[in-house]
Design a protein around this motif. Structure first.
Motif, PDB file in Angstrom:
ATOM      1  N   LEU A 271       0.833  -1.209   0.000  1.00 30.24           N
ATOM      2  CA  LEU A 271       0.000   0.000   0.000  1.00 30.24           C
ATOM      3  C   LEU A 271       0.866   1.257   0.000  1.00 30.24           C
ATOM      4  CD1 LEU A 271      -2.649  -0.989   2.729  1.00 30.24           C
ATOM      5  CD2 LEU A 271      -3.049  -0.908   0.263  1.00 30.24           C
ATOM      6  N   ALA A 272       1.913   1.236   0.821  1.00 30.98           N
ATOM      7  CA  ALA A 272       2.776   2.405   0.949  1.00 30.98           C
ATOM      8  C   ALA A 272       3.550   2.700  -0.331  1.00 30.98           C
ATOM      9  CB  ALA A 272       3.751   2.207   2.110  1.00 30.98           C
ATOM     10  N   CYS A 273       3.727   1.677  -1.166  1.00 30.94           N
ATOM     11  CA  CYS A 273       4.412   1.839  -2.453  1.00 30.94           C
ATOM     12  C   CYS A 273       3.426   2.118  -3.592  1.00 30.94           C
ATOM     13  CB  CYS A 273       5.235   0.597  -2.771  1.00 30.94           C
ATOM     14  SG  CYS A 273       6.617   0.311  -1.649  1.00 30.94           S
ATOM     15  N   LYS A 274       2.193   2.453  -3.250  1.00 28.21           N
ATOM     16  CA  LYS A 274       1.127   2.723  -4.227  1.00 28.21           C
ATOM     17  C   LYS A 274       0.800   1.497  -5.078  1.00 28.21           C
ATOM     18  CE  LYS A 274       2.135   7.666  -4.752  1.00 28.21           C
ATOM     19  NZ  LYS A 274       2.379   8.766  -5.718  1.00 28.21           N
ATOM     20  N   THR A 275       0.993   0.330  -4.509  1.00 26.65           N
ATOM     21  CA  THR A 275       0.674  -0.916  -5.204  1.00 26.65           C
ATOM     22  C   THR A 275      -0.637  -1.468  -4.661  1.00 26.65           C
ATOM     23  OG1 THR A 275       3.028  -1.393  -5.503  1.00 26.65           O
ATOM     24  CG2 THR A 275       1.509  -3.234  -5.739  1.00 26.65           C
ATOM     25  N   PRO A 276      -1.671  -1.579  -5.480  1.00 23.72           N
ATOM     26  CA  PRO A 276      -2.959  -2.114  -5.012  1.00 23.72           C
ATOM     27  C   PRO A 276      -2.800  -3.535  -4.486  1.00 23.72           C
ATOM     28  CG  PRO A 276      -3.168  -1.131  -7.195  1.00 23.72           C
ATOM     29  CD  PRO A 276      -1.699  -1.213  -6.907  1.00 23.72           C
ATOM     30  N   VAL A 277      -3.665  -3.913  -3.563  1.00 23.87           N
ATOM     31  CA  VAL A 277      -3.579  -5.239  -2.960  1.00 23.87           C
ATOM     32  C   VAL A 277      -4.828  -6.049  -3.268  1.00 23.87           C
ATOM     33  CG1 VAL A 277      -2.002  -4.474  -1.156  1.00 23.87           C
ATOM     34  CG2 VAL A 277      -4.457  -4.431  -0.720  1.00 23.87           C
ATOM     35  N   LEU A 278      -4.618  -7.315  -3.573  1.00 29.72           N
ATOM     36  CA  LEU A 278      -5.683  -8.274  -3.843  1.00 29.72           C
ATOM     37  C   LEU A 278      -5.627  -9.290  -2.715  1.00 29.72           C
ATOM     38  CD1 LEU A 278      -4.835  -8.837  -7.636  1.00 29.72           C
ATOM     39  CD2 LEU A 278      -6.211  -7.001  -6.616  1.00 29.72           C
ATOM     40  N   ILE A 279      -6.577  -9.241  -1.809  1.00 30.78           N
ATOM     41  CA  ILE A 279      -6.457 -10.025  -0.582  1.00 30.78           C
ATOM     42  C   ILE A 279      -7.747 -10.771  -0.266  1.00 30.78           C
ATOM     43  CG2 ILE A 279      -4.697  -8.536   0.443  1.00 30.78           C
ATOM     44  CD1 ILE A 279      -6.936  -7.218   2.092  1.00 30.78           C
ATOM     45  N   SER A 280      -7.624 -11.746   0.630  1.00 30.33           N
ATOM     46  CA  SER A 280      -8.803 -12.443   1.140  1.00 30.33           C
ATOM     47  C   SER A 280      -9.346 -11.682   2.337  1.00 30.33           C
ATOM     48  CB  SER A 280      -8.441 -13.869   1.555  1.00 30.33           C
ATOM     49  OG  SER A 280      -7.706 -13.854   2.767  1.00 30.33           O
ATOM     50  N   ASP A 281     -10.578 -11.990   2.698  1.00 31.56           N
ATOM     51  CA  ASP A 281     -11.170 -11.346   3.864  1.00 31.56           C
ATOM     52  C   ASP A 281     -10.741 -12.015   5.168  1.00 31.56           C
ATOM     53  OD1 ASP A 281     -12.577 -13.706   3.695  1.00 31.56           O
ATOM     54  OD2 ASP A 281     -14.561 -12.795   3.541  1.00 31.56           O
ATOM     55  N   LYS A 282      -9.707 -12.840   5.093  1.00 34.53           N
ATOM     56  CA  LYS A 282      -9.103 -13.392   6.304  1.00 34.53           C
ATOM     57  C   LYS A 282      -7.820 -12.638   6.665  1.00 34.53           C
ATOM     58  CE  LYS A 282     -12.342 -16.443   6.549  1.00 34.53           C
ATOM     59  NZ  LYS A 282     -13.069 -16.084   5.332  1.00 34.53           N
TER      60      LYS A 282
ATOM     61  N   GLY B  75      -8.234   0.642  -1.520  1.00 34.88           N
ATOM     62  CA  GLY B  75      -6.838   0.310  -1.781  1.00 34.88           C
ATOM     63  C   GLY B  75      -6.615  -1.024  -2.450  1.00 34.88           C
ATOM     64  N   GLY B  76      -7.694  -1.743  -2.734  1.00 35.09           N
ATOM     65  CA  GLY B  76      -7.550  -3.036  -3.367  1.00 35.09           C
ATOM     66  C   GLY B  76      -8.870  -3.752  -3.475  1.00 35.09           C
ATOM     67  N   ILE B  77      -8.802  -5.010  -3.858  1.00 35.99           N
ATOM     68  CA  ILE B  77      -9.998  -5.836  -4.032  1.00 35.99           C
ATOM     69  C   ILE B  77      -9.954  -6.966  -3.013  1.00 35.99           C
ATOM     70  CG2 ILE B  77     -11.318  -7.258  -5.646  1.00 35.99           C
ATOM     71  CD1 ILE B  77      -9.967  -5.764  -7.925  1.00 35.99           C
ATOM     72  N   VAL B  78     -11.114  -7.265  -2.432  1.00 35.43           N
ATOM     73  CA  VAL B  78     -11.209  -8.286  -1.387  1.00 35.43           C
ATOM     74  C   VAL B  78     -12.178  -9.376  -1.828  1.00 35.43           C
ATOM     75  CG1 VAL B  78     -11.804  -8.736   1.021  1.00 35.43           C
ATOM     76  CG2 VAL B  78     -10.757  -6.544   0.393  1.00 35.43           C
ATOM     77  N   GLN B  79     -11.760 -10.623  -1.627  1.00 31.28           N
ATOM     78  CA  GLN B  79     -12.618 -11.783  -1.840  1.00 31.28           C
ATOM     79  C   GLN B  79     -12.447 -12.721  -0.649  1.00 31.28           C
ATOM     80  OE1 GLN B  79     -14.881 -12.729  -3.965  1.00 31.28           O
ATOM     81  NE2 GLN B  79     -14.681 -11.402  -5.757  1.00 31.28           N
ATOM     82  N   THR B  80     -13.255 -13.760  -0.588  1.00 34.13           N
ATOM     83  CA  THR B  80     -13.080 -14.726   0.483  1.00 34.13           C
ATOM     84  C   THR B  80     -11.940 -15.688   0.117  1.00 34.13           C
ATOM     85  OG1 THR B  80     -14.211 -16.222   2.007  1.00 34.13           O
ATOM     86  CG2 THR B  80     -14.748 -16.427  -0.345  1.00 34.13           C
ATOM     87  N   ASP B  81     -11.615 -16.597   1.021  1.00 38.70           N
ATOM     88  CA  ASP B  81     -10.420 -17.433   0.852  1.00 38.70           C
ATOM     89  C   ASP B  81     -10.759 -18.821   0.303  1.00 38.70           C
ATOM     90  OD1 ASP B  81     -11.719 -18.035   3.269  1.00 38.70           O
ATOM     91  OD2 ASP B  81      -9.902 -18.908   4.127  1.00 38.70           O
ATOM     92  N   THR B  82     -11.431 -18.853  -0.858  1.00 38.30           N
ATOM     93  CA  THR B  82     -11.687 -20.115  -1.553  1.00 38.30           C
ATOM     94  C   THR B  82     -11.037 -20.065  -2.921  1.00 38.30           C
ATOM     95  OG1 THR B  82     -13.735 -19.339  -2.602  1.00 38.30           O
ATOM     96  CG2 THR B  82     -13.926 -20.329  -0.395  1.00 38.30           C
ATOM     97  N   ALA B  83     -10.838 -21.229  -3.514  1.00 39.02           N
ATOM     98  CA  ALA B  83     -10.192 -21.300  -4.826  1.00 39.02           C
ATOM     99  C   ALA B  83     -10.990 -20.534  -5.876  1.00 39.02           C
ATOM    100  CB  ALA B  83     -10.025 -22.760  -5.246  1.00 39.02           C
ATOM    101  N   GLU B  84     -12.312 -20.694  -5.852  1.00 36.71           N
ATOM    102  CA  GLU B  84     -13.156 -20.011  -6.826  1.00 36.71           C
ATOM    103  C   GLU B  84     -13.097 -18.494  -6.640  1.00 36.71           C
ATOM    104  OE1 GLU B  84     -15.382 -19.546 -10.088  1.00 36.71           O
ATOM    105  OE2 GLU B  84     -14.582 -21.453  -9.343  1.00 36.71           O
ATOM    106  N   ALA B  85     -13.056 -18.058  -5.378  1.00 36.42           N
ATOM    107  CA  ALA B  85     -13.009 -16.628  -5.104  1.00 36.42           C
ATOM    108  C   ALA B  85     -11.683 -16.008  -5.556  1.00 36.42           C
ATOM    109  CB  ALA B  85     -13.227 -16.371  -3.620  1.00 36.42           C
ATOM    110  N   ILE B  86     -10.591 -16.742  -5.387  1.00 37.29           N
ATOM    111  CA  ILE B  86      -9.291 -16.212  -5.808  1.00 37.29           C
ATOM    112  C   ILE B  86      -9.209 -16.162  -7.337  1.00 37.29           C
ATOM    113  CG2 ILE B  86      -6.793 -16.536  -5.670  1.00 37.29           C
ATOM    114  CD1 ILE B  86      -8.346 -15.679  -3.043  1.00 37.29           C
ATOM    115  N   TYR B  87      -9.818 -17.136  -7.996  1.00 38.47           N
ATOM    116  CA  TYR B  87      -9.929 -17.094  -9.453  1.00 38.47           C
ATOM    117  C   TYR B  87     -10.713 -15.847  -9.874  1.00 38.47           C
ATOM    118  CZ  TYR B  87     -12.050 -18.231 -13.992  1.00 38.47           C
ATOM    119  OH  TYR B  87     -12.510 -18.179 -15.291  1.00 38.47           O
ATOM    120  N   THR B  88     -11.823 -15.583  -9.193  1.00 39.22           N
ATOM    121  CA  THR B  88     -12.624 -14.395  -9.483  1.00 39.22           C
ATOM    122  C   THR B  88     -11.831 -13.119  -9.231  1.00 39.22           C
ATOM    123  OG1 THR B  88     -14.646 -15.578  -8.864  1.00 39.22           O
ATOM    124  CG2 THR B  88     -14.762 -13.176  -8.871  1.00 39.22           C
TER     125      THR B  88
END
Length: 379
Positions: free
Chosen positions: A301-312, A324-337
């Motif tokens: 975040l501090a380097c202005k790099t967006p983050v793609l993370i799980s909600d865990k 600052g980024g996109i959040v999904q849950t921590d499943t295989a299908e969600a990470i694909y999405t």
């Protein structure tokens, strides 16, 4: 305090200089070999008592050392749980208070180790049973008899209440967490990054930078990337940087990723190479099943790099709210999405995420803010 371990020891290194600016001096007591090559490089004192013994992390020197030095300190922070040192610290302060009218406050900072994930994960069934027994015998006393429990974020504090019975800390304090500001980008960083990752094609990759461990969701990440790669042409390379390749899980990940020539494993990145990775990546990804804070997330975040993370990842709420980024849950299908959603964005939208990423860092996670919040919490 081995830097390879990241996590709490990196957090300590981040916070001590900021606390010093506020007039607070810190010293560290650790179970390190006094001759370790990584000692002597920090601007603060580390009392290395020697390596611990047994799986419990027993070190006979700790309690005598604490009893001899308690009067030199106002506050003692015990980092992490489930090993001898936390039990010993509380046992020592209770003994000290029996014969001393003044004593330091002793706080426990669990760094996510009270998260219910560790009791529910299928891969940790035996460890979960062990923790239940250990909680009843020792750790509930550590939690309930210390002067308070320190949490890095609100989410961690709330989750800790749900894990074990007889959880009755005297205080629950959200002290926050932060990082030192990253160094400004220099061409030498890009060069160091390129040298560490010779197969990098020079285009902005998607970066994973953390331990290569089942908890981090690396297997889901690789599978999702390969699936997207089969569907789309010319997607960014995926760089999976971090220690752990020599372990069984790391070896399995190398085999899993062998289907793609665009998944690169440079090992651990540090110094200029690490900052070059953050600055030159189009996004940082961390699909963890459990992440108490995520220092690398905040560094991105501090380097202005967006983050793609799980909600865990426990700071996901602030990141999502701040854009600052996109959040999904921590499943295989969600990470694909997650991959698909990011890759489908127009360039100007990706750039906007980068600007918002820096704003989230400045609003919540500068080390100066964290140091002030920390002091307010423990006073």
């Amino acid at each position: 305090m081995n830097p390879v371990q990241g996590g709490p020891c990196q957090g300590i290194r981040n916070s001590i200089p900021a606390l010093l600016k506020l007039g607070i001096e810190n010293e560290v007591v650790s179970f390190d070999d006094p001759m370790a090559d990584y000692l002597g490089q920090d601007p603060f004192t580390i009392h290395a008592l020697g390596k611990s013994k047994t799986p419990w992390g027993y070190n006979k020197k700790l309690i005598p050392w604490l009893l001899s030095h308690f009067n030199e300190y106002d506050v003692v922070i015990v980092h992490a749980l489930w090993l001898y040192h936390s039990h010993a610290a509380v046992k020592a302060i209770l003994a000290h208070r029996k014969s001393n009218t003044t004593s330091p406050k002793v706080y426990i900072m669990p760094h996510g180790m009270l998260d219910p994930y560790f009791q529910k994960a299928a891969s940790r069934r035996l460890k979960a049973v062990r923790n239940e027994i250990y909680w009843k015998l020792f750790e509930n006393k550590v939690i309930n008899r210390s002067d308070g429990i320190l949490f890095t974020c609100k989410e961690e504090l709330l989750l800790a209440r749900t894990t074990f019975p007889n959880y009755r800390p005297k205080q629950e304090i959200n002290v926050g967490y932060g990082i030192q500001p990253p160094p400004a980008f220099q061409p030498a960083m890009q060069q160091a990054f390129a040298e560490k990752v010779p197969s990098w094609n020079g285009e902005p990759p998607i970066l994973f930078l953390s331990r290569i461990h089942p908890k981090k969701g690396v297997d889901m990440l690789i599978k999702a990337y390969i699936k997207v790669e089969e569907e789309q042409e010319n997607i960014p390379q995926l760089i999976i940087a971090g220690p752990g390749l020599e372990k069984d899980f790391g070896k399995e990940m190398l085999v899993l990723a062998s289907e793609s020539q665009n998944i690169l494993f440079p090992g651990m990145l540090s110094g200029d190479a690490k900052w070059g990775a953050f600055y030159k990546s189009e996004a940082f990804i961390l699909p963890s099943h459990q992440e108490n804070f995520g220092i690398a997330v905040v560094e991105a975040l501090a380097c202005k790099t967006p983050v793609l993370i799980s909600d865990k990842v426990n700071i996901w709420r602030e990141i999502k709210a701040g854009g600052g980024g996109i959040v999904q849950t921590d499943t295989a299908e969600a990470i694909y999405t997650l991959f698909k959603e990011w890759l489908g964005l127009k360039e100007e939208k990706k750039q906007a995420y980068g600007q918002y990423a820096e704003s989230v860092y400045k609003k919540y996670y500068t080390i100066e803010q964290a140091a002030k919040q920390f002091l307010e919490g423990i006073n």
